[in-house]
Design an enzyme around this catalytic site. Structure first.
Site, PDB file in Angstrom:
ATOM      1  CB  CYS A 260      -0.901   0.001   1.237  1.00  0.00           C
ATOM      2  SG  CYS A 260      -1.742   1.566   1.481  1.00  0.00           S
TER       3      CYS A 260
ATOM      4  CB  CYS B  66      -4.939  -0.313   2.059  1.00  0.00           C
ATOM      5  SG  CYS B  66      -3.800  -0.913   3.296  1.00  0.00           S
TER       6      CYS B  66
ATOM      7  CB  CYS C   6       1.298  50.959 -31.796  1.00  0.00           C
ATOM      8  SG  CYS C   6       2.339  50.262 -33.069  1.00  0.00           S
TER       9      CYS C   6
END
Lengths: 517, 152
Positions: free
Chosen positions: A231, A258, A318
């Site tokens: 696990c 688990c 610009c």
């Protein structure tokens, strides 16, 4: 309630009658009777199955083992094979580790070429003939420390590489503690392949090291077995056994729970990611790692050059853009070519020239895939985030539960519905999260539409339940029944979604937009 | 100040002086008996023949449980030795045994010069050349030996 009971009685009574009817009418042998009989038969089977817990399509069979169980499992196998091969258990353990606990293979190889196998496995000590012992040999000089004091205790396996006890011990300590080695600790002699057995080890090292040694051996055992996995939860000592094979991972998502309460995927050991198969999880996580934040930013702050599709951020200046890469000049506002702007510098007030709308169309297309990804990612991330918040809710729930007990006079057992609800929420969010990763890889078709409906239903159920947690404590007591209903509903929606997805996965009817490799 | 020198190191050092290995010498520093200046002759018949290679060797505290640390100081064109002089040799890593000694390790290194192994390279570029154009690689190794590995 009453009517229900009556119904129950009625049906029970009628089935008895039916039985009697049948036994008396078998002789007639008419079609109708036969059909009735068969129906009854299947009905009976179904009830028998209902009594036993039935597995859903998304559930897999598994077992959780404690370290003790695993030790016992190893010991059992060693004992069994030792008996068969007529070898001492220490030697058998070395042999089994050598073949990675494949009993059949071991027995086969043992029968075919015993000598070769024993040699390859590094069987060091013939314990049956000469049990390991420390010896004092006259004129012995240790090759490691060059010590030659008379009365020096020394040790050697049957390979004859003899060293003083101190050096042997130091060597083993270094291997076990320093390198975390256990199953394949060789004789310290140069080029010698003999493996140290447990008995010899016991003789040479202190108990606490033997414990560590056994722990390491257990680790190798679980790592060696394809159907066993640790696990992955921090500090968890359990291992899980599951028969799902690697090659089947595109057909099933083997979620296991688990005993420490951690739910994880047996295939990839990541946290439970049903209904999304491991391959897609891996792809998705990789994509998110590379993409998500960057993609968000790109989507929000940049445009693409209409000619070469380089991504451009306008950080000042610009509207007259010159792409640094392809030198294309275009207008940032309408994305049209700049030359069409004539003299109206720095200000785009033109209405829909063709070049502009074409460029914007092309851009829209390339952005579409990005937007699609972000659609799924944002929802995925949202559920992940919400699941985290739900954890906070869970802690608050515990407080609410005690508050509720004192304010409404409910008993402890009566307030458990809050915990159940909160756990259902977390579980459903976890599922929902992965439905979005899954959906991202789905091709557009009918089946996907059904999936999305299921997803929507679950999501609505979850949000409804989630909302109820915002209510104040005094309101909660009155909402108990409603909350329990909603919890059940959420879980049912989750089961429906998972079951449906898993069935189609098993039958491989999903159509994905990526290769499942 | 420092722990007394283990008997093993004293004995090994003595034996290195009294029965030297042909083509190899190892001299401990006066102020640090765990640090050796090593000289290895390129093996006859190899592309390192005629070269004299200097190495440094250090015996760590847990010697002989851990292998000695060794590095070439002389530049050498060899697939298993990198630009910093580090050596890729099994007995210096996984296959180290406490029963091995300085002299056996140095012999292994000399043998490595005689038998370069481009299949397990440390120096990718050299290994590639070794595999693709061995005559050229050997020529370069000879050149480097002449350039860098001559007695001063």
């Amino acid at each position: 309630m009453d009517s229900d009971d009556e119904g129950g009685f009625n049906s029970a009574a009628s089935s008895i009658e039916l039985d009697e009817e049948m036994s008396s009418s078998v002789d007639f042998d008419s079609d109708v009777e036969l059909d009735d009989y068969q129906e009854d038969e299947t009905a009976f089977e179904a009830t028998a199955k209902d009594l036993a817990p039935r597995r859903k399509a998304y559930e897999v069979e598994y077992r959780v083992y404690s370290p003790k169980d695993i030790q016992a499992q190893q010991d059992d196998q060693v004992a069994e094979v030792a008996n068969l091969l007529e070898q001492p258990p220490e030697a058998t353990a070395i042999l089994l580790r050598h073949v990675r606990w494949n009993k059949e293979r071991l027995i086969e190889q043992y029968m075919d070429a015993q000598e070769e196998l024993l040699d390859k496995a590094g069987l060091g000590q013939d314990i049956s003939k000469n049990p390991p012992r420390l010896q004092v040999i006259d004129g012995f000089c240790c090759d490691i420390c060059c010590e030659d004091t008379p009365g020096l205790e020394s040790f050697a396996m049957n390979c004859g590489h003899r060293f003083c006890v101190d050096c042997y011990r130091q060597y083993l300590v270094q291997k076990i503690k320093g390198e975390g080695e256990a199953a394949r600790i060789k004789c310290p002699g140069d080029g010698c392949n003999k493996i140290i057995d447990a008995k010899s080890l016991d003789l040479l090292v202190p108990t606490e090291l033997t414990e560590r040694y056994n722990e390491l051996l257990m680790r190798t055992y679980v790592d060696d077995k394809e159907n066993l996995k640790w696990c992955p939860a921090p500090n968890c000592v359990y291992a899980v056994e599951c028969g799902v094979k690697k090659r089947d991972l595109n057909k099933i998502v083997p979620s296991v729970h688990c005993d420490c309460k951690h739910a994880f995927c047996f295939g990839c050991t990541l946290a439970d990611h049903q209904p999304c198969p491991c391959v897609l999880v891996k792809k998705w996580l990789k994509k998110c790692e590379d993409d998500s934040e960057t993609a968000n930013w790109i989507s929000a702050n940049t445009k693409e050059c209409p000619k070469c599709h380089s991504t451009i951020e306008k950080n000042g200046g610009c509207n007259h853009m010159t792409c640094r890469k392809c030198k294309n000049e275009f207008c940032w506002m309408c994305m049209g070519v700049w030359s069409e702007h004539g003299t109206s510098w720095y200000n785009c007030n033109r209405f829909e020239e063709k070049s502009g709308s074409d460029a914007r169309d092309a851009q829209a297309k390339s952005r579409q895939s990005l937007e699609r990804y972000l659609h799924y990612y944002n929802r995925y991330a949202n559920h992940e985030q919400s699941a985290k918040l739900d954890k906070d809710i869970f802690h608050k729930t515990e407080k609410k539960m005690t508050l509720l007990q004192s304010s409404s006079g409910m008993s402890w057992i009566e307030v458990q519905f809050l915990e159940a609800a909160s756990q259902a929420l977390q579980q459903c969010r976890q599922t929902l999260k992965w439905t979005y990763a899954f959906a991202y890889y789905l091709a557009r078709n009918n089946q996907t539409a059904i999936f999305e409906d299921n997803q929507k239903d679950l999501e609505m159920a979850v949000e409804n339940l989630s909302e109820m947690f915002e209510k104040s404590t005094d309101q909660l007591a009155g909402l108990k029944v409603e909350m329990m209903d909603k919890t059940t509903y959420c879980m049912r929606r989750r089961v429906i979604l998972l079951d449906d997805t898993a069935k189609n996965l098993k039958e491989q009817t999903w159509e994905f937009i990526v290769d499942m490799v | 100040m420092t722990a007394p020198l283990p008997k093993r190191i004293i004995k090994e050092t003595e034996r290195l002086q009294s029965e030297p290995v042909p083509g190899i010498s190892a001299q401990p520093h006066d102020d640090n008996a765990r640090y050796f200046d090593v000289m290895v002759e390129g093996p006859g018949g190899s592309c390192y023949e005629g070269g004299i290679f200097n190495l440094e060797l250090f015996l760590p505290d847990d010697y002989p449980m851990c292998p000695p640390r060794i590095r070439f100081l002389t530049r050498i064109y060899h697939p298993n030795i990198d630009r910093l002089g580090r050596i890729c040799l099994d007995v210096l890593k996984n296959n180290w045994s406490p029963a091995l000694q300085i002299r056996t390790i140095l012999l292994s290194i000399q043998a490595l010069l005689g038998a370069p192994n481009p299949e397990d390279p440390l120096n990718e570029a050299v290994a590639k050349q070794w595999k693709e154009n061995q005559p050229e690689a050997i020529r370069t190794a000879r050149e480097w030996t002449k350039l860098y590995a001559q007695k001063k």
